[in-house]
Design a protein around this motif. Structure first.
Motif, PDB file in Angstrom:
ATOM      1  N   ALA A 214       0.825  -1.217   0.000  1.00  0.00           N
ATOM      2  CA  ALA A 214       0.000   0.000   0.000  1.00  0.00           C
ATOM      3  C   ALA A 214       0.855   1.262   0.000  1.00  0.00           C
ATOM      4  O   ALA A 214       0.391   2.328  -0.401  1.00  0.00           O
ATOM      5  N   PHE A 215       2.114   1.146   0.458  1.00  0.00           N
ATOM      6  CA  PHE A 215       3.001   2.308   0.477  1.00  0.00           C
ATOM      7  C   PHE A 215       3.751   2.485  -0.841  1.00  0.00           C
ATOM      8  O   PHE A 215       4.397   3.497  -1.052  1.00  0.00           O
ATOM      9  N   GLU A 216       3.710   1.463  -1.672  1.00  0.00           N
ATOM     10  CA  GLU A 216       4.534   1.480  -2.879  1.00  0.00           C
ATOM     11  C   GLU A 216       3.711   1.590  -4.161  1.00  0.00           C
ATOM     12  O   GLU A 216       4.169   2.167  -5.136  1.00  0.00           O
ATOM     13  N   LEU A 217       2.532   0.992  -4.176  1.00  0.00           N
ATOM     14  CA  LEU A 217       1.816   0.795  -5.445  1.00  0.00           C
ATOM     15  C   LEU A 217       0.628   1.728  -5.588  1.00  0.00           C
ATOM     16  O   LEU A 217       0.008   2.109  -4.595  1.00  0.00           O
ATOM     17  N   PRO A 218       0.283   2.072  -6.841  1.00  0.00           N
ATOM     18  CA  PRO A 218      -0.996   2.748  -7.066  1.00  0.00           C
ATOM     19  C   PRO A 218      -2.127   1.807  -6.619  1.00  0.00           C
ATOM     20  O   PRO A 218      -1.957   0.584  -6.623  1.00  0.00           O
ATOM     21  N   LEU A 219      -3.266   2.379  -6.256  1.00  0.00           N
ATOM     22  CA  LEU A 219      -4.361   1.585  -5.688  1.00  0.00           C
ATOM     23  C   LEU A 219      -4.728   0.391  -6.567  1.00  0.00           C
ATOM     24  O   LEU A 219      -4.881  -0.727  -6.079  1.00  0.00           O
ATOM     25  N   GLU A 221      -2.996  -1.350  -8.674  1.00  0.00           N
ATOM     26  CA  GLU A 221      -1.992  -2.417  -8.614  1.00  0.00           C
ATOM     27  C   GLU A 221      -1.978  -3.084  -7.238  1.00  0.00           C
ATOM     28  O   GLU A 221      -1.797  -4.294  -7.121  1.00  0.00           O
ATOM     29  N   GLY A 222      -2.174  -2.281  -6.205  1.00  0.00           N
ATOM     30  CA  GLY A 222      -2.225  -2.837  -4.855  1.00  0.00           C
ATOM     31  C   GLY A 222      -3.402  -3.784  -4.710  1.00  0.00           C
ATOM     32  O   GLY A 222      -3.291  -4.851  -4.095  1.00  0.00           O
ATOM     33  N   LEU A 223      -4.523  -3.403  -5.275  1.00  0.00           N
ATOM     34  CA  LEU A 223      -5.717  -4.259  -5.194  1.00  0.00           C
ATOM     35  C   LEU A 223      -5.514  -5.558  -5.977  1.00  0.00           C
ATOM     36  O   LEU A 223      -5.949  -6.623  -5.545  1.00  0.00           O
ATOM     37  N   ARG A 224      -4.830  -5.446  -7.121  1.00  0.00           N
ATOM     38  CA  ARG A 224      -4.536  -6.658  -7.901  1.00  0.00           C
ATOM     39  C   ARG A 224      -3.630  -7.607  -7.109  1.00  0.00           C
ATOM     40  O   ARG A 224      -3.837  -8.813  -7.080  1.00  0.00           O
ATOM     41  N   LEU A 225      -2.604  -7.022  -6.474  1.00  0.00           N
ATOM     42  CA  LEU A 225      -1.687  -7.843  -5.680  1.00  0.00           C
ATOM     43  C   LEU A 225      -2.451  -8.516  -4.542  1.00  0.00           C
ATOM     44  O   LEU A 225      -2.306  -9.723  -4.304  1.00  0.00           O
ATOM     45  N   GLU A 226      -3.263  -7.736  -3.840  1.00  0.00           N
ATOM     46  CA  GLU A 226      -4.018  -8.292  -2.722  1.00  0.00           C
ATOM     47  C   GLU A 226      -4.899  -9.452  -3.189  1.00  0.00           C
ATOM     48  O   GLU A 226      -4.960 -10.510  -2.550  1.00  0.00           O
ATOM     49  N   ARG A 227      -5.598  -9.247  -4.289  1.00  0.00           N
ATOM     50  CA  ARG A 227      -6.499 -10.292  -4.785  1.00  0.00           C
ATOM     51  C   ARG A 227      -5.726 -11.565  -5.132  1.00  0.00           C
ATOM     52  O   ARG A 227      -6.132 -12.666  -4.790  1.00  0.00           O
ATOM     53  N   ARG A 228      -4.561 -11.405  -5.771  1.00  0.00           N
ATOM     54  CA  ARG A 228      -3.759 -12.590  -6.125  1.00  0.00           C
ATOM     55  C   ARG A 228      -3.292 -13.323  -4.880  1.00  0.00           C
ATOM     56  O   ARG A 228      -3.324 -14.544  -4.819  1.00  0.00           O
ATOM     57  N   LEU A 229      -2.831 -12.561  -3.883  1.00  0.00           N
ATOM     58  CA  LEU A 229      -2.383 -13.195  -2.643  1.00  0.00           C
ATOM     59  C   LEU A 229      -3.549 -13.914  -1.969  1.00  0.00           C
ATOM     60  O   LEU A 229      -3.428 -15.059  -1.530  1.00  0.00           O
ATOM     61  N   PHE A 230      -4.682 -13.219  -1.878  1.00  0.00           N
ATOM     62  CA  PHE A 230      -5.881 -13.796  -1.257  1.00  0.00           C
ATOM     63  C   PHE A 230      -6.242 -15.112  -1.928  1.00  0.00           C
ATOM     64  O   PHE A 230      -6.407 -16.146  -1.264  1.00  0.00           O
ATOM     65  N   LEU A 231      -6.350 -15.107  -3.249  1.00  0.00           N
ATOM     66  CA  LEU A 231      -6.786 -16.311  -3.956  1.00  0.00           C
ATOM     67  C   LEU A 231      -5.754 -17.430  -3.821  1.00  0.00           C
ATOM     68  O   LEU A 231      -6.117 -18.602  -3.719  1.00  0.00           O
ATOM     69  N   SER A 232      -4.464 -17.055  -3.749  1.00  0.00           N
ATOM     70  CA  SER A 232      -3.419 -18.095  -3.673  1.00  0.00           C
ATOM     71  C   SER A 232      -3.466 -18.837  -2.347  1.00  0.00           C
ATOM     72  O   SER A 232      -3.060 -19.996  -2.260  1.00  0.00           O
ATOM     73  N   LEU A 233      -3.967 -18.187  -1.317  1.00  0.00           N
ATOM     74  CA  LEU A 233      -3.990 -18.850  -0.003  1.00  0.00           C
ATOM     75  C   LEU A 233      -4.989 -20.009   0.035  1.00  0.00           C
ATOM     76  O   LEU A 233      -4.921 -20.853   0.931  1.00  0.00           O
TER      77      LEU A 233
END
Ligand code: HXC
Length: 257
Positions: A214-219, A221-233
């Motif tokens: 959240a400190f590095e990415l535009p919203l 891209e951050g949301l895309r990263l979060e979704r990928r991490l969430f689904l991978s779990l």
């Protein structure tokens, strides 16, 4: 490993690192920062450790970079041999790092605390970026992380004047997660690490990665990263266990390591 300027200790799933140069208010000299980097790396690599607690003593978390060591440094030597570069070891740690701050966290001390993931403060904690009084400016993230944490106006005031913030103001402005009585600082920090130790290790690592993003990415891209991490779990046994335990009304037992 043998250290001279820090102490390390394991308490359950918590790896505790204590900055230990009390005669110099834990001023962060090259050797201390080198030892800190080694200790962080060792705990990060140890599967028995779930989270790391970084603390100082009752008077000082750290009163900044070592002014005696810095005084003779000159440019371009400082540029060619960047003495702050090794400080970024803190940022490379993948496990949660909890800063337990009592007393002074000034200059580089405040900056190292802000590199950590969660800040806990004792009621006697004082935060500040007094570099301006030495004719320099923050150099290990103070101007950036303090501004993100407490906003422009307060950060400007502190960085431009060197004014210190007490624990109550640090909590009110969101710099620290919580303030606790001095005597409870280390037990509270270790308890927090213990609590994290009961959770799923991959979920914890990804949670840290996601919030830091959240400190590095535009919203977007951050949301895309979060979704990928969430689904991978959903590929982990811990997700099955966590949800089964909820449905069976029992405590989950997550895998370690
Ligand atoms: C070297 C330090 C030090 C420091 C304290 N000491 N801070 N030595 N570097 N940053 C030493 C003192 O020289 C003294 O040594 C001993 O610790 C005890 O400190 P006192 O000043 O006597 O204690 P007290 O009066 O209680 O005051 C505490 C203090 C004050 C308010 C924390 O020490 C202070 O203002 N320190 C400097 C804070 C600062 O400017 N930090 C920013 C540094 S620049 P002796 O031998 O006399 O007993 C920085 C740049 C970062 O951090 C940029 C990139 C990393």
């Amino acid at each position: 490993a043998e250290y001279e300027m820090i102490l390390t200790e394991v308490q359950g799933a918590a790896g505790v690192i204590r900055l230990n140069r009390p005669q110099a208010m834990n001023a962060l000299c090259d050797q201390l920062m080198d030892e800190l980097g080694q200790a962080l790396h060792a705990f990060d690599a140890d599967p028995a450790i779930a989270a790391i607690v970084l603390t100082g003593n009752d008077k000082a978390f750290a009163a900044g970079a070592d002014i005696r060591e810095m005084q003779p440094r000159s440019w371009p030597g400082t540029y060619l041999n960047d003495f702050i570069a090794p400080w970024e070891a803190v940022l490379g740690v993948r496990k949660p790092v909890i800063a337990a701050v009592a007393g002074f966290a000034l200059g580089g001390g405040c900056e190292v605390a802000m590199m950590c993931d969660i800040l806990l403060a004792a009621d006697n904690a004082r935060f500040g970026q007094p570099e301006i009084k030495l004719g320099i400016v923050p150099g290990a993230g103070g101007s950036q992380r303090l501004t993100r944490a407490i906003g422009k106006s307060k950060a400007m005031e502190m960085v431009l004047t060197g004014r210190m913030m007490d624990a109550a103001e640090a909590e009110r402005t969101g710099l620290v997660a919580r303030v606790v009585p001095l005597a409870e600082l280390l037990p509270e920090a270790v308890a927090l690490a213990q609590k994290i130790g009961e959770l799923s290790p991959p979920a914890v690592a990804m949670a840290k990665e996601a919030v830091n993003a959240a400190f590095e990415l535009p919203l977007r891209e951050g949301l895309r990263l979060e979704r990928r991490l969430f689904l991978s779990l959903f590929g982990t046994e811990d997700q099955k266990e966590g949800m089964a335990a909820f449905n069976e009304k029992r405590k989950p037992s997550f895998r370690r390591g």
